[in-house]
Design a protein around this motif. Structure first.
Motif, PDB file in Angstrom:
ATOM      1  N   HIS A 187      -0.396   5.346  13.938  1.00 22.56           N
ATOM      2  CA  HIS A 187       1.166   5.441  12.462  1.00 22.56           C
ATOM      3  C   HIS A 187       2.864   5.900  13.190  1.00 22.56           C
ATOM      4  N   HIS A 196       2.210  -4.629  13.023  1.00 23.55           N
ATOM      5  CA  HIS A 196       1.373  -4.540  13.229  1.00 23.55           C
ATOM      6  C   HIS A 196       0.507  -3.418  13.409  1.00 23.55           C
ATOM      7  N   THR A 200       3.781   4.724   3.889  1.00 23.11           N
ATOM      8  CA  THR A 200       4.383   5.232   4.687  1.00 23.11           C
ATOM      9  C   THR A 200       5.716   5.087   6.135  1.00 23.11           C
ATOM     10  N   ASN A 201       5.332   3.418   6.292  1.00 16.88           N
ATOM     11  CA  ASN A 201       6.383   2.748   7.300  1.00 16.88           C
ATOM     12  C   ASN A 201       7.507   2.671   6.322  1.00 16.88           C
ATOM     13  N   GLY A 214       0.772  -1.605  -0.218  1.00 18.85           N
ATOM     14  CA  GLY A 214      -0.126  -0.407  -0.424  1.00 18.85           C
ATOM     15  C   GLY A 214       0.991   1.937   0.096  1.00 18.85           C
ATOM     16  N   GLU A 225       4.429   3.791  15.002  1.00 16.13           N
ATOM     17  CA  GLU A 225       4.828   2.968  14.103  1.00 16.13           C
ATOM     18  C   GLU A 225       6.211   2.889  13.619  1.00 16.13           C
TER      19      GLU A 225
HETATM   20  C1  GRF Z   1       0.400  -0.054   8.999  1.00 15.88           C
HETATM   21  O1  GRF Z   1      -0.028   0.391   9.786  1.00 15.88           O
HETATM   22  C2  GRF Z   1       1.483  -2.002   8.956  1.00 15.88           C
HETATM   23  O2  GRF Z   1       1.173  -1.745  10.509  1.00 15.88           O
HETATM   24  C3  GRF Z   1      -0.082  -2.943   8.633  1.00 15.88           C
HETATM   25  O3  GRF Z   1      -0.419  -1.938   7.935  1.00 15.88           O
HETATM   26  C4  GRF Z   1       0.034  -0.834   7.189  1.00 15.88           C
HETATM   27  C5  GRF Z   1       1.146  -0.085   6.690  1.00 15.88           C
HETATM   28  O4  GRF Z   1       1.100   1.083   6.021  1.00 15.88           O
HETATM   29  N1  GRF Z   1       0.781  -3.900   8.492  1.00 15.88           N
HETATM   30  P1  GRF Z   1       1.633   1.615   5.588  1.00 15.88           P
HETATM   31  O5  GRF Z   1       1.283   1.181   3.993  1.00 15.88           O
HETATM   32  O6  GRF Z   1       3.571   1.816   5.719  1.00 15.88           O
HETATM   33  O7  GRF Z   1       2.094   3.346   4.988  1.00 15.88           O
END
Ligand code: GRF
Length: 207
Positions: A175, A113, A17-18, A14, A178
């Protein structure tokens, strides 16, 4: 000169952002590693664009071109090997990895997660925790295995749910946590400070 920095392969589905937080940490010197390749199972994942912008190879592997889960995963493994990846970071990758991939990188595949596992596993962890009415939730980073959101937990960060939180404000807080936690845990792996003891992961030294 060949660099000996840890090489991370990031798997996404997706917005990434991570992934962005990981790339930023490598560029800012908080994470002594480089993102060697980003692989997505979705062609239009915005994370692929983020990778290209950072000059990181961005690879879409089309599931429909493979007849089996195993063959698809072998294609993922081959790309990870081609880019000489040391550690695989699942960052919003919404699929399981096969045993072949996991065995190629023993104790080197991690996942993030957005809840305090083992509570609220699955694809809607933030919403389910919010709707349940928990007072604290958070973020978990764990070694991956062949099941969703399982495997030895490396680190967790608690996020408090305030009385006036909405699902959106809670999501934003999670987020943020994260993006703080993932680069820190990857740095621990780069320093070789995460050990597995039976079913538990243990961090050596201060964190
Ligand atoms: C994050 O909340 C992660 O923990 C979950 O999916 C989301 C991914 O977000 N597994 P991104 O693509 O990193 O914005």
């Amino acid at each position: 000169m060949e660099s000996d920095r840890m090489r991370i392969g990031v798997l996404i589905s997706g917005s990434g952002t991570n992934l962005q937080a990981i790339i930023d940490a490598t560029e800012e010197g908080r994470l002594d590693a480089e993102v060697a390749v980003v692989i997505s199972n979705k062609e239009n994942a915005y994370g692929l664009e983020r990778a290209r912008k950072a000059d990181v190879p961005a690879v879409w592997i089309d599931r429909t071109e493979y007849t089996t889960f195993r063959a698809y995963n072998e294609a993922i493994r081959d790309v990870l090997l081609e880019y000489e990846v040391d550690v695989v970071a699942m960052a919003g990758y919404m699929r399981l990895l096969s045993k072949e991939v996991l065995d190629t990188f023993p104790d080197r595949v991690v996942n993030i997660h957005p809840s305090l596992l083992p509570s609220f596993a699955g694809p809607s962890g933030i919403r389910e925790a919010f709707e349940y009415g928990v007072k604290v939730t958070g973020v978990t980073i764990h070694f991956a295995n062949e099941k969703f959101d399982e495997g030895p937990i490396i680190a967790q960060e608690v996020v408090e749910v305030a009385e006036d939180d909405t699902i959106q404000s809670l999501e934003a807080k999670i987020h943020e946590a994260e993006h703080r936690l993932y680069p820190r845990v990857l740095q621990l792996l780069a320093e070789g400070r995460v050990a597995i003891d039976g079913r538990k992961a243990r961090i050596e030294g201060p964190f």
